[in-house]
Motif scaffolding. Structure first.
Motif, PDB file in Angstrom:
ATOM      1  N   GLU A  94      55.639  46.847  41.412  1.00 31.75           N
ATOM      2  CA  GLU A  94      55.710  45.596  40.403  1.00 31.75           C
ATOM      3  C   GLU A  94      54.624  44.481  40.603  1.00 31.75           C
ATOM      4  O   GLU A  94      54.257  44.305  41.705  1.00 31.75           O
ATOM      5  N   LEU A  95      53.963  43.995  39.434  1.00 25.40           N
ATOM      6  CA  LEU A  95      52.937  43.280  39.555  1.00 25.40           C
ATOM      7  C   LEU A  95      53.455  42.102  39.957  1.00 25.40           C
ATOM      8  O   LEU A  95      54.284  41.410  39.231  1.00 25.40           O
ATOM      9  N   LYS A  96      53.100  41.169  41.161  1.00 20.40           N
ATOM     10  CA  LYS A  96      53.474  39.761  41.267  1.00 20.40           C
ATOM     11  C   LYS A  96      52.442  38.823  41.260  1.00 20.40           C
ATOM     12  O   LYS A  96      51.553  39.315  40.653  1.00 20.40           O
ATOM     13  N   ASN A  97      52.529  37.931  41.730  1.00 18.30           N
ATOM     14  CA  ASN A  97      51.361  36.808  41.818  1.00 18.30           C
ATOM     15  C   ASN A  97      50.254  37.114  42.620  1.00 18.30           C
ATOM     16  O   ASN A  97      50.536  36.922  43.950  1.00 18.30           O
ATOM     17  N   TYR A  98      49.373  37.917  42.157  1.00 17.02           N
ATOM     18  CA  TYR A  98      48.310  38.268  43.155  1.00 17.02           C
ATOM     19  C   TYR A  98      47.518  37.138  43.667  1.00 17.02           C
ATOM     20  O   TYR A  98      46.457  37.360  44.453  1.00 17.02           O
ATOM     21  N   GLU A  99      47.709  35.885  43.195  1.00 13.79           N
ATOM     22  CA  GLU A  99      46.858  34.869  43.655  1.00 13.79           C
ATOM     23  C   GLU A  99      47.110  34.397  44.956  1.00 13.79           C
ATOM     24  O   GLU A  99      46.679  33.863  45.640  1.00 13.79           O
ATOM     25  N   SER A 100      48.511  35.115  45.526  1.00 13.45           N
ATOM     26  CA  SER A 100      48.820  34.766  46.809  1.00 13.45           C
ATOM     27  C   SER A 100      47.986  35.676  47.788  1.00 13.45           C
ATOM     28  O   SER A 100      48.023  35.333  48.958  1.00 13.45           O
ATOM     29  N   PHE A 143      53.932  51.093  38.722  1.00  7.42           N
ATOM     30  CA  PHE A 143      52.710  50.580  38.873  1.00  7.42           C
ATOM     31  C   PHE A 143      51.881  50.726  37.889  1.00  7.42           C
ATOM     32  O   PHE A 143      50.972  49.638  37.416  1.00  7.42           O
ATOM     33  N   THR A 144      51.691  51.721  37.231  1.00  6.01           N
ATOM     34  CA  THR A 144      50.648  51.934  36.014  1.00  6.01           C
ATOM     35  C   THR A 144      51.088  51.178  34.773  1.00  6.01           C
ATOM     36  O   THR A 144      50.240  50.455  34.139  1.00  6.01           O
ATOM     37  N   GLU A 145      52.318  50.980  34.530  1.00 14.44           N
ATOM     38  CA  GLU A 145      52.767  50.066  33.309  1.00 14.44           C
ATOM     39  C   GLU A 145      52.611  48.489  33.739  1.00 14.44           C
ATOM     40  O   GLU A 145      52.015  47.587  32.789  1.00 14.44           O
ATOM     41  N   THR A 146      53.014  47.988  34.974  1.00 14.51           N
ATOM     42  CA  THR A 146      52.610  46.587  35.245  1.00 14.51           C
ATOM     43  C   THR A 146      51.232  46.062  35.441  1.00 14.51           C
ATOM     44  O   THR A 146      51.091  44.934  35.337  1.00 14.51           O
ATOM     45  N   HIS A 147      50.466  47.088  35.732  1.00 10.75           N
ATOM     46  CA  HIS A 147      49.046  46.679  36.110  1.00 10.75           C
ATOM     47  C   HIS A 147      48.210  47.025  35.162  1.00 10.75           C
ATOM     48  O   HIS A 147      46.794  47.021  35.550  1.00 10.75           O
ATOM     49  N   LYS A 148      48.633  47.422  33.951  1.00 16.45           N
ATOM     50  CA  LYS A 148      47.437  47.836  32.897  1.00 16.45           C
ATOM     51  C   LYS A 148      46.982  46.824  32.547  1.00 16.45           C
ATOM     52  O   LYS A 148      45.470  46.949  32.445  1.00 16.45           O
ATOM     53  N   GLU A 149      47.310  45.473  32.265  1.00 19.89           N
ATOM     54  CA  GLU A 149      46.697  44.504  31.819  1.00 19.89           C
ATOM     55  C   GLU A 149      45.623  43.869  32.913  1.00 19.89           C
ATOM     56  O   GLU A 149      44.600  43.543  32.552  1.00 19.89           O
ATOM     57  N   LYS A 155      38.096  45.423  35.162  1.00 19.05           N
ATOM     58  CA  LYS A 155      37.199  46.239  34.496  1.00 19.05           C
ATOM     59  C   LYS A 155      36.160  45.192  33.698  1.00 19.05           C
ATOM     60  O   LYS A 155      34.908  45.344  34.040  1.00 19.05           O
ATOM     61  N   GLU A 156      36.820  44.327  33.116  1.00 19.90           N
ATOM     62  CA  GLU A 156      35.929  43.487  32.186  1.00 19.90           C
ATOM     63  C   GLU A 156      34.919  42.422  33.396  1.00 19.90           C
ATOM     64  O   GLU A 156      33.648  42.302  33.067  1.00 19.90           O
ATOM     65  N   TRP A 157      35.663  42.127  34.362  1.00 18.19           N
ATOM     66  CA  TRP A 157      34.785  41.066  35.350  1.00 18.19           C
ATOM     67  C   TRP A 157      33.795  42.048  36.075  1.00 18.19           C
ATOM     68  O   TRP A 157      32.781  41.706  36.310  1.00 18.19           O
ATOM     69  N   LEU A 158      34.135  43.154  36.196  1.00 18.46           N
ATOM     70  CA  LEU A 158      33.450  44.223  37.165  1.00 18.46           C
ATOM     71  C   LEU A 158      32.047  44.399  36.231  1.00 18.46           C
ATOM     72  O   LEU A 158      31.071  44.507  36.744  1.00 18.46           O
ATOM     73  N   ASN A 159      32.472  44.716  35.052  1.00 17.80           N
ATOM     74  CA  ASN A 159      31.276  45.147  34.002  1.00 17.80           C
ATOM     75  C   ASN A 159      30.269  44.038  33.915  1.00 17.80           C
ATOM     76  O   ASN A 159      28.981  44.061  33.664  1.00 17.80           O
TER      77      ASN A 159
END
Length: 322
Positions: A94-100, A143-149, A155-159
């Motif tokens: 599950e996607l949590k607050n990745y700023e941690s 994992f696939t569903e919650t991390h799609k956005e 990808k946008e930042w990487l490009n």
């Protein structure tokens, strides 16, 4: 105190559950030493200390629990599920607050998410990844569903980063090639050799021009490879961070080498008075400014290095404002 039953164990907010949720390793260790049975404590949703550590992204505490003899002896605690049928891998998916995570949010947050998921997956039995929860979803599906956005934003930042860096690398490569073809002071008409070939500054010029040209081409190829790759979830575990780190390092080396090339070539064209009264102070100020700006960017760069070479994701803790 009111007790609820789940799987034969009381459900309540015990001290060890609170300690694990907040990442207090010392309290959890002391409690397990004095009261080993607290490893089976569960909260109101049926989560034990293992599930809470994973849910709250307490990576250092989860790593500590894996090394405890209690957990090795009690395989049931490690592979427990909550009342919704979620295992530790479901909660890690599950996607949590990745700023941690101990990494700038603009610098591949997906990398820590994938690495955290893979780390938890390796610590559990192989069949856990295929086990569905109460709503019939496997950890991989969650994992696939919650991390799609998050994947799209990354990808946008990487490009955007690769496009900007590719432009700089191409510009440096062009200037470096032109510099290597233009010898400061010209060449001797009789021998065809550079007039300043025995000067130390000329050697710096020649070597730095070569380094700038090669490293900029390497950087350009690496960023081009990143731009053309599909960048799936699994690529953010090793491939993308490795290439990004390699490309940024090559680009930085080419920038430094290009500056040295310019300064050494310019140094040869000045007389002694201009060298020491005008040029040297300007060179010194330039290097001071570059050093200052580089030091500001080093935390982000070293965070990416730590992310690449650490198996267990590192978490940061923010103090609550008074």
């Amino acid at each position: 105190m009111v007790f609820y039953l789940f799987g034969g164990f009381p459900r309540r907010s015990t001290p060890i559950l609170i300690a694990v949720s907040n990442g207090i390793v010392e309290m959890a260790e002391k409690t397990l030493q004095d009261l080993p049975m607290t490893i089976h404590d569960r909260d109101s949703t049926g989560k034990n200390i293992v599930l809470l550590a994973v849910e709250n992204r307490q990576s250092h505490l989860y790593d500590f629990l894996l090394k405890r003899s209690h957990l090795r002896d009690e395989d049931l605690a490690l592979h427990a599920v909550d009342e919704d049928g979620n295992s530790a891998l479901h909660l890690a998916a599950e996607l949590k607050n990745y700023e941690s995570w101990l990494i700038p949010s603009s610098t591949l947050p997906m990398h820590w998410e994938v690495k955290w998921y893979e780390y938890v997956k390796k610590s559990l039995r192989p069949n856990v990844s295929a086990s569905p929860n109460e709503i019939q979803k496997t950890p991989d599906q969650i994992f696939t569903e919650t991390h799609k956005e998050l994947l799209e934003k990354t990808k946008e930042w990487l490009n955007s980063t690769c496009n900007s860096c590719s432009f700089i690398a191409a510009l440096i490569a062009t200037v470096a090639f032109a510099s290597s073809a233009t010898v400061p002071g010209g060449v001797d008409q009789d021998t065809g050799k550079p007039i300043f070939q025995h000067h130390l500054a000329f050697r710096f010029f020649a070597i730095s021009a070569l380094v700038a040209l090669c490293s900029s081409f390497i950087s350009l190829l690496v960023f081009f490879a990143l731009l053309t790759s599909k960048c799936q979830y699994k690529d953010f575990s090793k491939k993308v961070p490795r290439n990004l780190l390699f490309g940024l390092t090559s680009l930085f080396i080419s920038m430094v080498a290009m500056l040295i090339c310019f300064i050494s070539g310019h140094f040869l064209m000045l007389d002694n008075q201009l060298k020491y009264y005008a040029a040297v102070p300007v060179y010194a100020v330039t290097f001071l400014v570059i050093t200052f700006i580089s030091l500001q960017q080093l935390p982000s760069f070293f965070a990416l290095v730590r992310a690449k070479f650490h198996n267990v994701p590192e978490r940061i803790y923010k103090e609550d404002p008074l």
